[in-house]
Design a protein around this motif. Structure first.
Motif, mmCIF file in Angstrom:
data_model
loop_
_atom_site.group_PDB
_atom_site.id
_atom_site.type_symbol
_atom_site.label_atom_id
_atom_site.label_comp_id
_atom_site.label_asym_id
_atom_site.label_seq_id
_atom_site.Cartn_x
_atom_site.Cartn_y
_atom_site.Cartn_z
ATOM 1 N N GLY A 35 1.594 7.805 1.657
ATOM 2 C CA GLY A 35 1.644 6.341 1.983
ATOM 3 C C GLY A 35 2.199 5.837 3.429
ATOM 4 N N SER A 75 4.917 9.899 -0.930
ATOM 5 C CA SER A 75 5.577 9.005 0.332
ATOM 6 C C SER A 75 4.941 9.343 1.730
ATOM 7 C CB SER A 75 6.907 8.916 0.218
ATOM 8 O OG SER A 75 7.412 10.292 0.448
ATOM 9 N N LEU A 107 0.536 3.953 -3.075
ATOM 10 C CA LEU A 107 0.175 5.248 -2.714
ATOM 11 C C LEU A 107 1.367 6.212 -3.163
ATOM 12 C CD1 LEU A 107 -1.650 4.909 0.416
ATOM 13 C CD2 LEU A 107 -2.682 5.559 -1.549
ATOM 14 N N THR A 108 2.656 5.912 -2.931
ATOM 15 C CA THR A 108 3.659 6.717 -3.208
ATOM 16 C C THR A 108 3.665 6.991 -4.612
ATOM 17 O OG1 THR A 108 5.036 6.078 -1.364
ATOM 18 C CG2 THR A 108 6.277 6.975 -3.304
ATOM 19 N N SER A 167 0.807 -1.059 -0.009
ATOM 20 C CA SER A 167 0.008 0.071 0.023
ATOM 21 C C SER A 167 0.801 1.480 -0.122
ATOM 22 C CB SER A 167 -0.950 0.017 1.228
ATOM 23 O OG SER A 167 -1.872 -1.031 1.230
ATOM 24 N N PHE A 168 1.882 1.243 0.678
ATOM 25 C CA PHE A 168 2.817 2.336 0.637
ATOM 26 C C PHE A 168 3.520 2.460 -0.702
ATOM 27 C CE2 PHE A 168 7.337 3.506 1.066
ATOM 28 C CZ PHE A 168 7.207 5.129 1.548
#
Length: 330
Positions: free
Chosen positions: A121, A118, A103-104, A99-100
């Motif tokens: 994220g 980031s 999203l980043t 997920s991080f």
């Protein structure tokens, strides 16, 4: 123009979520099967290592990472639906890592700032972690107050028996108590007490019960139950004294605690007011030909203020939820 920009951002985000979920469904069986194999190999290695250390009389201390992973796994036992001991911790870590990254990249492309992406994220990762922590705290708070009922029932049944046996009393209380968390833990304690080989096995299930409450009263009750199960020592006086202390502590808390409902509702105001104000300005005020969303999300100043606003709102909401109720402890 503003509606088109906002709609395109939402479409990108939904597309990314659907893609990730589809990939998970596609490889779900393979991942779960692999996790089961890894978990089995890990248990075999751990059992062999423990047997070796016992034979050599070597005492090993858990590392910081092992302690952190153990605490995280215990938290997931109480907060995660459909918890599976073999896969829950790995799935939790993999999900947040993926997920991080998503999203980043996604927000970095949209806002042309990977730092901004980031940040969100990390915000999602820590936000979801604190969501689990907050849920665990709510469980502990409720369990702390329900502990008064459990201790009262144990003390009553224990004192009414001529030759009290803690296992039988726990089984009897488990049939009457309605709180599901206590029923689950008492069932595990009774089952392990019937079959355990090492004291550590019984300690582990009692520690799990104490972890779900995390108060001085719970630790005292857990130690007393362990002593009664292991040594058959009479703990009637201890249970009676503990019950009186818990009941008195609840009365003291009710007298000291003010009405915190206003603070609870006020914490929701920011969550509604901030996006409402942003959307109202975006669609109701035309500062220039360029969308207000451009200044908010694609300029350094706008991104910084948005980050600052989200952090302040998040901390306000967390603090309001965290301190809205006092734990039943001393």
């Amino acid at each position: 123009m503003q509606l088109y920009v906002l709609t395109s951002y939402v479409i990108y985000l939904i597309a990314g979520i659907i893609t990730c979920y589809g990939m998970w469904l596609l490889f779900k069986k393979s991942i779960l099967s692999l996790n089961d194999k890894i978990a089995l190999e890990r248990r075999i290695k751990l059992r062999n290592r423990n047997l070796k250390n016992e034979n050599l009389e070597i005492e090993t201390e858990a590392t910081f990472i092992e302690k952190w992973a153990s605490d995280l796994d215990k938290m997931l036992q109480h907060t995660k639906h459909n918890y599976r001991k073999e896969t829950a911790l790995q799935s939790f870590i993999i999900f947040h890592g993926a997920s991080f990254g998503i999203l980043t990249v996604l927000l970095g492309i949209i806002t042309k700032s990977y730092f901004f992406g980031s940040f969100f994220g990390l915000l999602f990762v820590f936000g979801n972690f604190f969501r689990h922590r907050l849920k665990l705290r709510q469980i502990r708070l409720e369990s702390g107050y329900k502990l008064a009922d459990l201790t009262g029932m144990l003390a009553s049944k224990y004192s009414s028996e001529f030759n009290p046996q803690m296992r039988n009393i726990l089984s009897s209380v488990n049939k009457e108590i309605e709180y599901p968390i206590f029923k689950k833990h008492i069932t595990q304690i009774v089952r392990v007490d019937q079959n355990y080989v090492k004291d550590e096995q019984l300690k582990e299930v009692i520690e799990s019960f104490v972890y779900s409450i995390n108060t001085s009263f719970a630790r005292e009750l857990g130690a007393s139950v362990f002593k009664a199960l292991k040594t058959k020592e009479n703990i009637g006086d201890t249970l009676t004294r503990l019950d009186l202390k818990i009941q008195q502590n609840i009365k003291d808390i009710q007298e000291e605690m003010g009405n915190k409902v206003d603070m609870w509702y006020l914490s929701w105001f920011h969550i509604v007011a901030f996006p409402g104000t942003l959307l109202g300005i975006a669609f109701g005020i035309n500062i220039s030909d360029t969308s207000i969303l451009h200044y908010q999300f694609q300029t350094t100043a706008g991104q910084f203020m948005f980050i600052l606003s989200v952090i302040s709102i998040g901390f306000a909401r967390l603090a309001a939820a965290w301190f809205s109720r006092q734990p039943n402890d001393y």
